[in-house]
Design an enzyme around this catalytic site. Sequence first.
Site, PDB file in Angstrom:
ATOM      1  N   SER A   1      28.153  36.666  28.714  1.00  0.00           N
ATOM      2  CA  SER A   1      27.637  35.414  28.155  1.00  0.00           C
ATOM      3  C   SER A   1      27.943  34.280  29.135  1.00  0.00           C
ATOM      4  O   SER A   1      28.992  34.286  29.785  1.00  0.00           O
ATOM      5  CB  SER A   1      28.337  35.157  26.824  1.00  0.00           C
ATOM      6  OG  SER A   1      27.753  34.064  26.175  1.00  0.00           O
ATOM      7  N   PRO A   2      27.043  33.301  29.241  1.00  0.00           N
ATOM      8  CA  PRO A   2      27.349  32.186  30.139  1.00  0.00           C
ATOM      9  C   PRO A   2      28.628  31.488  29.696  1.00  0.00           C
ATOM     10  O   PRO A   2      28.743  31.089  28.526  1.00  0.00           O
ATOM     11  CB  PRO A   2      26.149  31.241  29.977  1.00  0.00           C
ATOM     12  CG  PRO A   2      25.166  31.927  29.108  1.00  0.00           C
ATOM     13  CD  PRO A   2      25.775  33.152  28.538  1.00  0.00           C
TER      14      PRO A   2
ATOM     15  N   TYR B   1      23.908  20.543  22.840  1.00  0.00           N
ATOM     16  CA  TYR B   1      23.487  19.912  24.087  1.00  0.00           C
ATOM     17  C   TYR B   1      22.047  19.411  23.947  1.00  0.00           C
ATOM     18  O   TYR B   1      21.447  19.522  22.875  1.00  0.00           O
ATOM     19  CB  TYR B   1      23.717  20.878  25.262  1.00  0.00           C
ATOM     20  CG  TYR B   1      25.199  21.238  25.376  1.00  0.00           C
ATOM     21  CD1 TYR B   1      26.125  20.262  25.731  1.00  0.00           C
ATOM     22  CD2 TYR B   1      25.674  22.498  25.040  1.00  0.00           C
ATOM     23  CE1 TYR B   1      27.486  20.542  25.785  1.00  0.00           C
ATOM     24  CE2 TYR B   1      27.040  22.790  25.088  1.00  0.00           C
ATOM     25  CZ  TYR B   1      27.936  21.808  25.453  1.00  0.00           C
ATOM     26  OH  TYR B   1      29.280  22.076  25.489  1.00  0.00           O
TER      27      TYR B   1
END
Length: 363
Positions: free
Chosen positions: A29-30, A189
Amino acid sequence: MQTSLSQPPHLFQPLTIKSVTLRNRLGVSPMCQYSSVDGTATDWHLVHLGARAVGGAALVIVEATAVSPEGRITPGDAGLWTDEQIEPLARINRFVKQHGAVPGIQLAHAGRKASAARPWEGGAHLADSEGGWPTIAPSALAFGGDLPKVPRAMTATDIAQVQQHFVAATRRAIAAGYEWLEIHSAHGYLSHEFLSPLSNRRTDGYGGSFENRIRFLLETTRAVRAVWPDSLPLTVRLSCTDWMPGGWDLEQSIELARRLKADGVDVVDCSSGGLVPDAEIPVAPCYQVPFADRIRREAGIATAAVGFITQPKEADEIVRSEKADLVLLARELLRDPYWPAHAARALGQKDLLPAPSQYARAW
Ligand code: 531
């Protein structure tokens, strides 16, 4: 007796999406490392990402990579806003590919959560005098808590500019050799801030109705898809719910996933939360898997499951029960870069994940 076609998939079965074949269903996962210098990757990234490719992950997605300096969460974030940032990433990608993994990148803009200190420096918003910068968002509403900066509401020109930044970063991602690209539209975000009625109070074509709130992401996706090769997977990470009444929720995520599929998205990466500081999130093992399952079934699109997945049996079961097509691990892979190798052994499938030659005697 079942034919091989009707046999359920499993964790160590390859997965082909477009022209890309993952050797198994496990991805990194990032995860932000906050260790870039002016957005440029360092040896830390080579070792961090390289170790996880060696450890057996099929897909190694580099952390949220800002499409502009203002889009960074912290001054240490990765970026892809200038051509100079390409080669250090390309070097990592060559290594990742050499070790059998597919290199992926998550492109991001942090919106109102930008301009913060690194977590180990407290994580709070930085004043402009402390190395911070002015932030932008759909509406002039602060996140709150440790992130009190009030963003400037974006103009139509700002919106078009950020979308162009996503396109320019996509071109650089191609030049760097990425084969998997994710648009970050989760965790509070910028793109997520457009989706949620709690952060988007716009009265123009980008706010109000569901159609308007998803416009920023759909336009960005189409613009990225137009330059990202048709043969390569494009994915979107969603926070499938804000865990907050009146916020973004799973029903909207399902409908959005249908639209994303129509616009050429191949996989929805199903996370949640991050939009508001006071959400009560029922964190428990595999708690976000039901989102991947419903989006997969109801939008008819491949999904990635992520979030508090720690056990080989859990990961295998997610794939076998076809709740998701792949499993992304985060902290578990920080604890153990060899998690895929250890899982293959635990599941009695050691032969399906061959060792790197150098480590063959110990695998
Ligand atoms: C953790 C996080 C997970 C889910 C909701 C909110 C936050 N992460 C997310 C990261 C940055 C660091 C913390 C990104 O998505 C970029």
